[in-house]
Design an enzyme around this catalytic site. Structure first.
Site, PDB file in Angstrom:
ATOM      1  N   TRP A   1       4.862   9.727  -0.064  1.00  0.00           N
ATOM      2  CA  TRP A   1       3.178   9.411   0.154  1.00  0.00           C
ATOM      3  C   TRP A   1       3.368   8.641   1.615  1.00  0.00           C
ATOM      4  O   TRP A   1       2.333   9.063   2.601  1.00  0.00           O
ATOM      5  CB  TRP A   1       2.675   8.669  -0.246  1.00  0.00           C
ATOM      6  CG  TRP A   1       2.989   7.023  -0.137  1.00  0.00           C
ATOM      7  CD1 TRP A   1       4.047   6.870  -0.570  1.00  0.00           C
ATOM      8  CD2 TRP A   1       1.660   6.459   0.324  1.00  0.00           C
ATOM      9  NE1 TRP A   1       3.823   5.219  -0.148  1.00  0.00           N
ATOM     10  CE2 TRP A   1       2.666   4.870   0.826  1.00  0.00           C
ATOM     11  CE3 TRP A   1       0.768   6.960   1.444  1.00  0.00           C
ATOM     12  CZ2 TRP A   1       1.448   4.307   0.371  1.00  0.00           C
ATOM     13  CZ3 TRP A   1       0.208   5.855   2.272  1.00  0.00           C
ATOM     14  CH2 TRP A   1       1.298   4.054   1.686  1.00  0.00           C
TER      15      TRP A   1
ATOM     16  N   LYS B   1      -5.750 -17.997  -2.223  1.00  0.00           N
ATOM     17  CA  LYS B   1      -6.650 -17.571  -3.428  1.00  0.00           C
ATOM     18  C   LYS B   1      -6.295 -17.569  -4.487  1.00  0.00           C
ATOM     19  O   LYS B   1      -6.818 -18.330  -5.573  1.00  0.00           O
ATOM     20  CB  LYS B   1      -6.570 -15.877  -3.208  1.00  0.00           C
ATOM     21  CG  LYS B   1      -6.979 -15.687  -1.380  1.00  0.00           C
ATOM     22  CD  LYS B   1      -7.468 -14.484  -1.395  1.00  0.00           C
ATOM     23  CE  LYS B   1      -8.334 -13.743  -0.774  1.00  0.00           C
ATOM     24  NZ  LYS B   1      -9.319 -14.138  -1.570  1.00  0.00           N
TER      25      LYS B   1
ATOM     26  N   GLU C   1      -3.844  -1.423   5.276  1.00  0.00           N
ATOM     27  CA  GLU C   1      -4.110  -0.313   3.833  1.00  0.00           C
ATOM     28  C   GLU C   1      -3.627  -1.145   2.700  1.00  0.00           C
ATOM     29  O   GLU C   1      -4.646  -1.450   1.814  1.00  0.00           O
ATOM     30  CB  GLU C   1      -3.837   1.453   4.440  1.00  0.00           C
ATOM     31  CG  GLU C   1      -3.573   2.400   2.947  1.00  0.00           C
ATOM     32  CD  GLU C   1      -5.289   2.424   3.007  1.00  0.00           C
ATOM     33  OE1 GLU C   1      -6.240   2.309   3.561  1.00  0.00           O
ATOM     34  OE2 GLU C   1      -5.238   2.884   1.270  1.00  0.00           O
TER      35      GLU C   1
ATOM     36  N   ARG D   1      14.848   5.358  -5.441  1.00  0.00           N
ATOM     37  CA  ARG D   1      13.492   5.614  -5.475  1.00  0.00           C
ATOM     38  C   ARG D   1      12.959   7.215  -4.904  1.00  0.00           C
ATOM     39  O   ARG D   1      13.996   8.297  -4.051  1.00  0.00           O
ATOM     40  CB  ARG D   1      12.412   4.932  -4.592  1.00  0.00           C
ATOM     41  CG  ARG D   1      12.689   5.578  -2.795  1.00  0.00           C
ATOM     42  CD  ARG D   1      11.293   4.338  -2.615  1.00  0.00           C
ATOM     43  NE  ARG D   1       9.933   4.740  -2.788  1.00  0.00           N
ATOM     44  CZ  ARG D   1       9.187   4.114  -1.344  1.00  0.00           C
ATOM     45  NH1 ARG D   1       9.279   3.491  -0.802  1.00  0.00           N
ATOM     46  NH2 ARG D   1       7.985   4.779  -1.740  1.00  0.00           N
TER      47      ARG D   1
ATOM     48  N   ASP E   1     -31.320  -0.049  -0.103  1.00  0.00           N
ATOM     49  CA  ASP E   1     -30.103   0.725  -0.453  1.00  0.00           C
ATOM     50  C   ASP E   1     -29.248   0.358   0.319  1.00  0.00           C
ATOM     51  O   ASP E   1     -29.597  -0.610   1.593  1.00  0.00           O
ATOM     52  CB  ASP E   1     -30.889   1.897  -0.597  1.00  0.00           C
ATOM     53  CG  ASP E   1     -30.238   3.575  -0.930  1.00  0.00           C
ATOM     54  OD1 ASP E   1     -28.902   3.335  -0.989  1.00  0.00           O
ATOM     55  OD2 ASP E   1     -31.217   3.599  -1.218  1.00  0.00           O
TER      56      ASP E   1
ATOM     57  N   TYR F   1      -4.372  -3.827   2.119  1.00  0.00           N
ATOM     58  CA  TYR F   1      -4.825  -4.563   2.020  1.00  0.00           C
ATOM     59  C   TYR F   1      -6.130  -4.230   1.813  1.00  0.00           C
ATOM     60  O   TYR F   1      -7.610  -5.055   1.422  1.00  0.00           O
ATOM     61  CB  TYR F   1      -5.121  -5.780   2.628  1.00  0.00           C
ATOM     62  CG  TYR F   1      -3.252  -6.776   2.775  1.00  0.00           C
ATOM     63  CD1 TYR F   1      -2.622  -8.051   2.352  1.00  0.00           C
ATOM     64  CD2 TYR F   1      -2.839  -6.618   4.300  1.00  0.00           C
ATOM     65  CE1 TYR F   1      -2.394  -8.020   1.641  1.00  0.00           C
ATOM     66  CE2 TYR F   1      -1.529  -7.077   4.050  1.00  0.00           C
ATOM     67  CZ  TYR F   1      -1.146  -8.202   2.736  1.00  0.00           C
ATOM     68  OH  TYR F   1      -0.429  -8.605   2.759  1.00  0.00           O
TER      69      TYR F   1
ATOM     70  N   SER G   1     -14.109   9.794   5.684  1.00  0.00           N
ATOM     71  CA  SER G   1     -15.542   9.717   4.665  1.00  0.00           C
ATOM     72  C   SER G   1     -15.029   7.995   4.690  1.00  0.00           C
ATOM     73  O   SER G   1     -16.512   7.845   4.475  1.00  0.00           O
ATOM     74  CB  SER G   1     -14.652  10.547   2.961  1.00  0.00           C
ATOM     75  OG  SER G   1     -14.950   9.295   1.983  1.00  0.00           O
ATOM     76  N   SER G   2     -13.646   7.289   4.522  1.00  0.00           N
ATOM     77  CA  SER G   2     -13.456   6.476   5.024  1.00  0.00           C
ATOM     78  C   SER G   2     -14.101   5.734   5.575  1.00  0.00           C
ATOM     79  O   SER G   2     -15.082   4.449   5.308  1.00  0.00           O
ATOM     80  CB  SER G   2     -12.424   5.926   4.645  1.00  0.00           C
ATOM     81  OG  SER G   2     -11.768   6.390   3.392  1.00  0.00           O
TER      82      SER G   2
ATOM     83  N   HIS H   1       1.559  11.774  -6.164  1.00  0.00           N
ATOM     84  CA  HIS H   1       0.459  10.998  -7.326  1.00  0.00           C
ATOM     85  C   HIS H   1       0.919   9.548  -6.011  1.00  0.00           C
ATOM     86  O   HIS H   1      -0.800   9.162  -6.422  1.00  0.00           O
ATOM     87  CB  HIS H   1       1.882  10.668  -8.295  1.00  0.00           C
ATOM     88  CG  HIS H   1       1.746   9.257  -8.634  1.00  0.00           C
ATOM     89  ND1 HIS H   1       1.046   8.379  -9.784  1.00  0.00           N
ATOM     90  CD2 HIS H   1       2.263   8.054  -8.301  1.00  0.00           C
ATOM     91  CE1 HIS H   1       0.991   7.437 -10.159  1.00  0.00           C
ATOM     92  NE2 HIS H   1       1.760   6.652  -8.861  1.00  0.00           N
TER      93      HIS H   1
ATOM     94  N   THR I   1      -2.297 -15.725   0.915  1.00  0.00           N
ATOM     95  CA  THR I   1      -2.498 -15.400  -0.871  1.00  0.00           C
ATOM     96  C   THR I   1      -2.425 -16.292  -1.844  1.00  0.00           C
ATOM     97  O   THR I   1      -3.168 -16.718  -2.492  1.00  0.00           O
ATOM     98  CB  THR I   1      -1.470 -14.095  -0.599  1.00  0.00           C
ATOM     99  OG1 THR I   1      -1.468 -13.832   0.291  1.00  0.00           O
ATOM    100  CG2 THR I   1      -1.932 -13.500  -2.183  1.00  0.00           C
TER     101      THR I   1
ATOM    102  N   HIS J   1       0.153  -0.792   6.809  1.00  0.00           N
ATOM    103  CA  HIS J   1       0.408  -2.312   6.362  1.00  0.00           C
ATOM    104  C   HIS J   1      -1.428  -2.991   5.498  1.00  0.00           C
ATOM    105  O   HIS J   1      -1.187  -3.470   4.629  1.00  0.00           O
ATOM    106  CB  HIS J   1       1.229  -3.383   6.726  1.00  0.00           C
ATOM    107  CG  HIS J   1       1.448  -4.389   5.721  1.00  0.00           C
ATOM    108  ND1 HIS J   1       2.015  -4.507   4.623  1.00  0.00           N
ATOM    109  CD2 HIS J   1       0.549  -6.067   5.976  1.00  0.00           C
ATOM    110  CE1 HIS J   1       1.928  -5.203   4.012  1.00  0.00           C
ATOM    111  NE2 HIS J   1       0.686  -6.744   4.984  1.00  0.00           N
TER     112      HIS J   1
ATOM    113  N   HIS K   1       7.893  -4.398   8.868  1.00  0.00           N
ATOM    114  CA  HIS K   1       9.094  -5.539   7.375  1.00  0.00           C
ATOM    115  C   HIS K   1       9.289  -4.132   6.401  1.00  0.00           C
ATOM    116  O   HIS K   1       9.612  -4.139   5.876  1.00  0.00           O
ATOM    117  CB  HIS K   1       8.090  -6.501   6.800  1.00  0.00           C
ATOM    118  CG  HIS K   1       6.662  -6.348   6.506  1.00  0.00           C
ATOM    119  ND1 HIS K   1       5.374  -7.251   5.905  1.00  0.00           N
ATOM    120  CD2 HIS K   1       6.153  -5.201   5.084  1.00  0.00           C
ATOM    121  CE1 HIS K   1       4.741  -6.366   5.442  1.00  0.00           C
ATOM    122  NE2 HIS K   1       5.072  -5.630   5.676  1.00  0.00           N
ATOM    123  N   HIS K   2       8.340  -3.129   6.853  1.00  0.00           N
ATOM    124  CA  HIS K   2       8.130  -1.736   6.069  1.00  0.00           C
ATOM    125  C   HIS K   2       9.231  -1.259   6.536  1.00  0.00           C
ATOM    126  O   HIS K   2      10.123  -0.355   6.052  1.00  0.00           O
ATOM    127  CB  HIS K   2       6.463  -1.086   6.216  1.00  0.00           C
ATOM    128  CG  HIS K   2       6.005  -1.830   4.811  1.00  0.00           C
ATOM    129  ND1 HIS K   2       5.316  -1.340   3.844  1.00  0.00           N
ATOM    130  CD2 HIS K   2       5.559  -2.312   5.536  1.00  0.00           C
ATOM    131  CE1 HIS K   2       4.490  -2.570   3.647  1.00  0.00           C
ATOM    132  NE2 HIS K   2       3.918  -2.283   4.779  1.00  0.00           N
TER     133      HIS K   2
ATOM    134  N   SER L   1     -12.411 -12.677  -8.038  1.00  0.00           N
ATOM    135  CA  SER L   1     -13.854 -13.494  -7.912  1.00  0.00           C
ATOM    136  C   SER L   1     -15.137 -13.760  -7.895  1.00  0.00           C
ATOM    137  O   SER L   1     -15.650 -14.940  -7.948  1.00  0.00           O
ATOM    138  CB  SER L   1     -13.515 -13.893  -5.834  1.00  0.00           C
ATOM    139  OG  SER L   1     -12.657 -14.221  -5.432  1.00  0.00           O
TER     140      SER L   1
END
Lengths: 516, 211
Positions: free
Chosen positions: A132, A322, A246, A441, A96, A248, A160-161, A67, A319, A244, A293-294, A259
């Site tokens: 994950w 924004k 990722e 979890r 294009d 963002y 791809s990315s 998932h 943040t 991390h 921090h993870h 926006s």
């Protein structure tokens, strides 16, 4: 050139048209959203009641793992690239994407990578079941053999990315219409430019991490194996150095979409354009220096805990810039609440809720309590579902009249929003409470005191899941017909994409527009 | 911009950013030695990196320790464990000792090979709290070399250590954990085949450290 387009299936396989490829990306993301979503339904069905009832624990663990992977790499990221493909050339007045053939390739890798990833579920020993984040040694020493397919799938997704990101950077840097200076670019283009830089910086690091896993598993290296002088904690550092930024990568384009939407329906210019650009860049920069921090609970020295706490909490500043800017844009605007605006306002409010819980966990001593509980599950689902996913859905409602030439069904769109907004809170809000109370979890069973909140959460989950089928219906209905959209679609919106006819012709801006 | 110029500019951008992507792939791997260097420089993750990379110099570590600090007692705990699927007995004969910093102490560990094969094993030490690692000095340790055990062989193995008097006053208990790893059959549970020569580069350097 005429508006001639090739027909049949080869149109889609060989296409180099940014609009076709954008459509492919969006459909791919939509399909994966339902694939990953049905896995979430399995998870919530198992957690509806304490005890084991629906699936066995190993399969449950592969459901949480798949998932997460599918939603991140298969749904949110491709959806954002789909938006970039459709909108970036139209927003900067380019005919294009810069590298159209590579564009075709970067999309067509995806279905194969996605199929390979999903196919692991049907292999002997089961699919990846290590979460994950695939921490070693669970993903190396103790993982099923299908993990090697998972590794190659991640490699392909990375390719791809990276190609997609290079293409977007080349388009934005080289293909802007005369007069379209960097600081005149729509914010969506800016956020994607910065996201593309993040992708190029960190997707290769992820590729490195899975390559190290691959050699640890099969070729006798010991990057993450203590028996050979390696260290499993190294895996966490490498992974989160990717992981991390990722997060963002998934949220910055959402900021961009919101926006674009809010000024249109507040009928005011975006408040603090320049500060929005700098805030986005600041968030991107900070994302590289906060990864640990993870992993506050791995046993870092106090100095490390302090540094990562301060650096993390600092992200709240750009943040907040924004969030305040969006609020200020709405302030005293002539606001109307068409469907895209509902999603955008829902985004601002609910993303901020997720941001606040992020702040709580950014503080190391508090994080010791929250770590690996449902609190973190609630946090990242708040920033990703009513965060990134709401922005994506809002963006689709906002631009789909331009894409199809038809208005979507406004009544159903609003119903879709309200059902989603209510059910998503029933789904995720109780998870804060059970997390604080200590439910870990990634487990299929739990202590009975968590029953009520889990029951609520599951009901919310089922409603939210079913509501997205309504979205599929609305999208198909809109493609098939409906009230004709005007070229402007909305009430005097800003941006080059609204100066071309609806639906957008196959080829646009073959002569570059002049920007005043 | 003409089409030709445009294409050229796009290709240059493609080239530049492809290079960055390749460099970042390399950076991912560079994180491994950087992590080692960082942990060693700050002595932070409880691992005796020096033992593993062969730079551990026990005489130098102990040379500066001249006096025994009688004013305090430090509790040193020992734990012994085996890597998965290793059919061995392994334990510390004394699980806790109290020592004065600066005092040289010997404790014994007991290991028995319960298999019917000769096993070459390596013990890897780890200290917690992690920042105490550099204060727990080993003078003689069975972890410096690989240990060969014949089928059914059992023996006691000594550890001679000294706690550095410079140990921060806040730390009153140290835990020294040993894990024995089978150097030949690292992943018995896994179906994958491992070549014996390429793994455990650490073993050869550990042996060098002894010379």
């Amino acid at each position: 050139m005429s508006d001639h387009k090739p027909s049949g299936i080869t149109r889609w396989i060989f296409t180099t048209n940014h609009k076709d490829i954008g459509t492919l990306y969006l459909w791919f993301a939509f399909i994966m959203f339902f694939v990953g979503g049905s896995m979430a339904m399995v998870i919530r069905a198992e957690l509806l009641q304490p005890g084991m009832q629906v699936v066995d624990p190993l399969f449950f663990n592969s459901m949480t793992t798949m998932h997460g992977l599918i939603m991140v790499f298969g749904a949110v990221m491709p959806a954002m690239v789909g938006f970039a493909n459709w909108m970036v050339p139209m927003m900067i007045g380019a005919p294009d994407m810069a590298l159209p053939r590579m564009n075709n390739w970067s999309f067509w890798i995806l279905p194969f990578a996605g199929t390979m990833l999903v196919s692991t579920l049907f292999m002997e020993g089961g699919g990846p079941a290590f979460g994950w984040t695939f921490y070693a040694p669970l993903s190396t020493t103790f993982a099923p053999q299908s993990t090697d397919f998972f590794i190659f799938a991640v490699h392909l997704l990375g390719f791809s990315s990276i190609m997609g990101a290079i293409n977007i950077i080349a388009t934005i840097l080289n293909m802007r219409a005369p007069g379209m200076t960097l600081m005149k670019m729509p914010l969506f283009v800016w956020t994607w430019l910065i996201t593309a830089f993040l992708l190029i910086a960190v997707m290769p690091v992820l590729a490195g991490a899975v390559t190290m896993m691959l050699t640890d598993r099969n070729f006798g290296t010991s990057f993450f194996d203590a028996a050979g002088g390696g260290d499993p904690v190294l895996f966490q550092h490498v992974f989160w150095f990717f992981g991390h930024p990722e997060v963002y990568i998934m949220i910055l384009p959402s900021f961009g979409i919101v926006s674009q939407i809010i000024p249109t329906f507040a009928r005011k210019q975006l408040f603090g354009y320049a500060s929005m650009v700098y805030a986005t860049a600041a968030i991107a920069f900070l994302s590289f220096i906060v990864w640990a921090h993870h992993m506050f609970t791995v046993g870092m020295p106090v100095a490390g805990e302090l540094y990562f706490t301060y650096a993390t909490v600092m992200i709240a500043v750009p943040t907040a810039v924004k969030v305040f800017n969006w609020t200020a844009t709405m302030w005293k605007g002539s606001m109307t609440f068409e469907t895209p605006m509902l999603w955008a306002v829902g985004f601002v409010f609910l993303f901020t809720v997720g941001g606040f819980t992020g702040l709580m966990m950014g503080v190391a001593p508090a994080d010791f309590q929250y770590h690996d509980t449902y609190f973190i599950v609630a946090h990242f689902h708040y920033v990703l579902v009513p965060g990134a996913v709401f922005a994506i859905i809002g963006g689709i409602y906002y631009w789909i009249p331009k894409w199809t030439g038809n208005m979507y069904d406004e009544k159903l769109g609003k119903l879709h929003f309200w059902l989603s907004a209510i059910s998503v809170n029933i789904l995720f809000f109780p998870q804060h409470f059970i997390g604080l109370a200590g439910m870990p979890r990634r487990i299929p069973d739990y202590a009975v005191q968590f029953s009520e909140f889990n029951f609520m959460s599951s009901i919310g989950g089922f409603v939210f899941g079913a509501t997205q089928l309504l979205f599929l219906y609305i999208v198909i209905k809109c493609i098939r017909g409906g009230e004709k959209a005007t070229d402007q679609v909305w009430d005097n919106p800003e941006g080059l994409e609204w100066t071309i006819p609806s639906p957008a012709p196959y080829h646009t801006f073959e002569t570059a527009p002049q920007i005043k | 911009m003409t089409d030709k110029n445009q294409n050229k500019a796009n290709n240059i951008t493609l080239g530049k950013f492809s290079l960055i992507a390749v460099a970042m792939f390399g950076f991912g791997f560079a994180l491994a030695p950087m992590y080692e260097a960082f942990c060693q420089a700050f002595g932070i993750n409880g691992r005796f990196v020096e033992i593993q990379d062969g730079t551990y110099d026990s005489s130098n570590k102990v040379a500066n320790i001249t006096e025994v600090d009688k004013s305090r007692l430090v509790k040193v705990q020992f734990t012994a464990s085996r890597n998965q699927n290793m059919n061995w007995e392994f334990k510390a004969l004394e699980s806790i000792v109290e020592v004065n910093p600066g005092e040289i102490r010997v404790v014994k560990f007991y290991a028995k090979n319960n298999t019917d094969k000769t096993v070459i094993a390596q013990a890897v030490p780890s200290v917690s709290p992690g920042r105490a690692t550099k204060y727990l000095n080993k003078i003689e340790c069975f972890c410096f070399t690989q240990q060969t055990f014949k089928p059914g062989e059992a023996r006691e193995m000594p550890l001679r250590f000294v706690v550095d008097p410079a140990l921060p006053g806040k730390i009153s208990t140290l835990t020294l954990a040993y894990t024995f790893f089978d150097t030949q059959n690292r992943r018995a549970s896994n179906m994958t085949d491992n070549s014996r020569e390429t793994k455990l580069a650490v073993n050869s350097v550990v042996t060098n450290a002894q010379q």
